[in-house]
Design a protein around this motif. Structure first.
Motif, PDB file in Angstrom:
ATOM      1  N   LYS A  75      23.465  66.198  31.816  1.00 10.22           N
ATOM      2  CA  LYS A  75      24.385  65.988  32.929  1.00 10.22           C
ATOM      3  C   LYS A  75      25.247  64.795  32.547  1.00 10.22           C
ATOM      4  N   ALA A  76      26.552  65.007  32.426  1.00 14.45           N
ATOM      5  CA  ALA A  76      27.454  63.957  31.948  1.00 14.45           C
ATOM      6  C   ALA A  76      27.890  63.056  33.096  1.00 14.45           C
ATOM      7  N   ILE A  77      27.800  61.743  32.855  1.00 16.07           N
ATOM      8  CA  ILE A  77      28.284  60.748  33.815  1.00 16.07           C
ATOM      9  C   ILE A  77      29.158  59.762  33.047  1.00 16.07           C
ATOM     10  N   ASN A  78      30.386  59.574  33.515  1.00 14.14           N
ATOM     11  CA  ASN A  78      31.329  58.708  32.815  1.00 14.14           C
ATOM     12  C   ASN A  78      31.278  57.276  33.337  1.00 14.14           C
ATOM     13  N   LEU A  79      31.845  56.372  32.544  1.00 18.75           N
ATOM     14  CA  LEU A  79      31.824  54.950  32.874  1.00 18.75           C
ATOM     15  C   LEU A  79      32.573  54.641  34.168  1.00 18.75           C
ATOM     16  N   GLN A  83      31.236  52.459  37.329  1.00 23.71           N
ATOM     17  CA  GLN A  83      31.957  51.325  37.901  1.00 23.71           C
ATOM     18  C   GLN A  83      32.166  51.508  39.405  1.00 23.71           C
ATOM     19  N   ALA A  84      32.537  52.730  39.813  1.00 25.44           N
ATOM     20  CA  ALA A  84      32.750  53.006  41.240  1.00 25.44           C
ATOM     21  C   ALA A  84      31.446  52.859  42.014  1.00 25.44           C
ATOM     22  N   LEU A  85      30.332  53.317  41.436  1.00 20.58           N
ATOM     23  CA  LEU A  85      29.022  53.171  42.081  1.00 20.58           C
ATOM     24  C   LEU A  85      28.655  51.704  42.227  1.00 20.58           C
ATOM     25  N   GLN A  90      26.846  47.600  44.696  1.00 23.99           N
ATOM     26  CA  GLN A  90      26.526  46.266  44.173  1.00 23.99           C
ATOM     27  C   GLN A  90      25.119  46.200  43.581  1.00 23.99           C
ATOM     28  N   THR A  91      24.821  47.142  42.677  1.00 21.66           N
ATOM     29  CA  THR A  91      23.534  47.112  41.990  1.00 21.66           C
ATOM     30  C   THR A  91      23.775  47.089  40.484  1.00 21.66           C
ATOM     31  N   LYS A 112      23.477  61.964  30.290  1.00 18.79           N
ATOM     32  CA  LYS A 112      24.199  61.356  29.165  1.00 18.79           C
ATOM     33  C   LYS A 112      25.392  60.595  29.724  1.00 18.79           C
ATOM     34  N   VAL A 113      25.545  59.347  29.291  1.00 20.53           N
ATOM     35  CA  VAL A 113      26.651  58.517  29.745  1.00 20.53           C
ATOM     36  C   VAL A 113      27.777  58.621  28.716  1.00 20.53           C
ATOM     37  N   LEU A 114      28.982  58.981  29.208  1.00 22.54           N
ATOM     38  CA  LEU A 114      30.146  59.149  28.344  1.00 22.54           C
ATOM     39  C   LEU A 114      31.144  58.028  28.585  1.00 22.54           C
ATOM     40  N   GLY A 115      32.087  57.863  27.649  1.00 22.52           N
ATOM     41  CA  GLY A 115      32.924  56.664  27.626  1.00 22.52           C
ATOM     42  C   GLY A 115      34.247  56.713  28.343  1.00 22.52           C
ATOM     43  N   ARG A 116      34.502  57.639  29.248  1.00 23.89           N
ATOM     44  CA  ARG A 116      35.782  57.661  29.961  1.00 23.89           C
ATOM     45  C   ARG A 116      35.810  56.551  31.010  1.00 23.89           C
ATOM     46  N   GLY A 117      36.876  55.807  31.058  1.00 18.77           N
ATOM     47  CA  GLY A 117      37.007  54.738  32.047  1.00 18.77           C
ATOM     48  C   GLY A 117      36.579  53.388  31.501  1.00 18.77           C
ATOM     49  N   GLU A 118      36.526  52.412  32.401  1.00 22.15           N
ATOM     50  CA  GLU A 118      36.152  51.047  32.024  1.00 22.15           C
ATOM     51  C   GLU A 118      35.025  50.536  32.899  1.00 22.15           C
ATOM     52  N   VAL A 119      34.247  49.593  32.338  1.00 28.00           N
ATOM     53  CA  VAL A 119      33.203  48.922  33.102  1.00 28.00           C
ATOM     54  C   VAL A 119      33.500  47.428  33.047  1.00 28.00           C
TER      55      VAL A 119
END
Length: 148
Positions: A75-79, A83-85, A90-91, A112-119
């Motif tokens: 399950k893909a989750i992007n950066l 950041q929005a979460l 605030q965790t 799986k964490v993918l690299g779209r976006g910024e943190v």
């Protein structure tokens, strides 16, 4: 009225066809099954996909490729989602239980964490896999990428 004189409604009960009881019954001989062929035999049942001897559709259509039985679905989750979460909740610790509680993954899914976006926040992310760009971005922001 009592149990000894109960009868079914008029015309609701009919006698069964009596098959194969001689020529005088008008249903003797072939017993309404016609002459010869598989359908006239006892024990006949049509196999699924059988087309009367013609090459079945499932065998006529060309096949290609293969299904890898060892494939692992992630399950893909992007950066940008992380950041929005973080801004919403605030965790700093994000693990599989956190993703399930926020509706991003099911309980047994591999993440799986993918690299779209910024943190921008320092996050500690626990997942089953990371892309190289995601690891770099998380560590650049002062966080940790922990592989399960």
């Amino acid at each position: 009225m009592n149990l000894s004189n109960l009868k079914p409604a008029e015309g609701s009960v009919r006698n069964n066809k009596r098959l194969g009881r001689g020529e005088g019954s008008t249903r003797g001989g072939t017993s309404t099954r016609g002459h010869k062929g598989a359908k006239s035999r006892s024990g006949y049942s049509k196999k699924s996909g059988f087309e009367g001897g013609q090459m079945p559709l499932q065998r006529r259509i060309p096949k290609f490729g293969f299904k890898n039985i060892n494939r692992v679905e992630y399950k893909a989750i992007n950066l940008d989602v992380l950041q929005a979460l973080n801004e919403k909740g605030q965790t700093a610790l994000m693990d599989s239980e956190y993703f399930v509680s926020n509706g991003l993954a099911s309980k047994n899914a591999k993440i799986k964490v993918l690299g779209r976006g910024e943190v921008t926040a320092a996050l500690e992310v626990h997942a089953h896999a990371f892309s190289k760009s995601a690891i770099e971005a998380i560590e650049k922001a002062g966080g940790k990428a922990v592989t399960l």
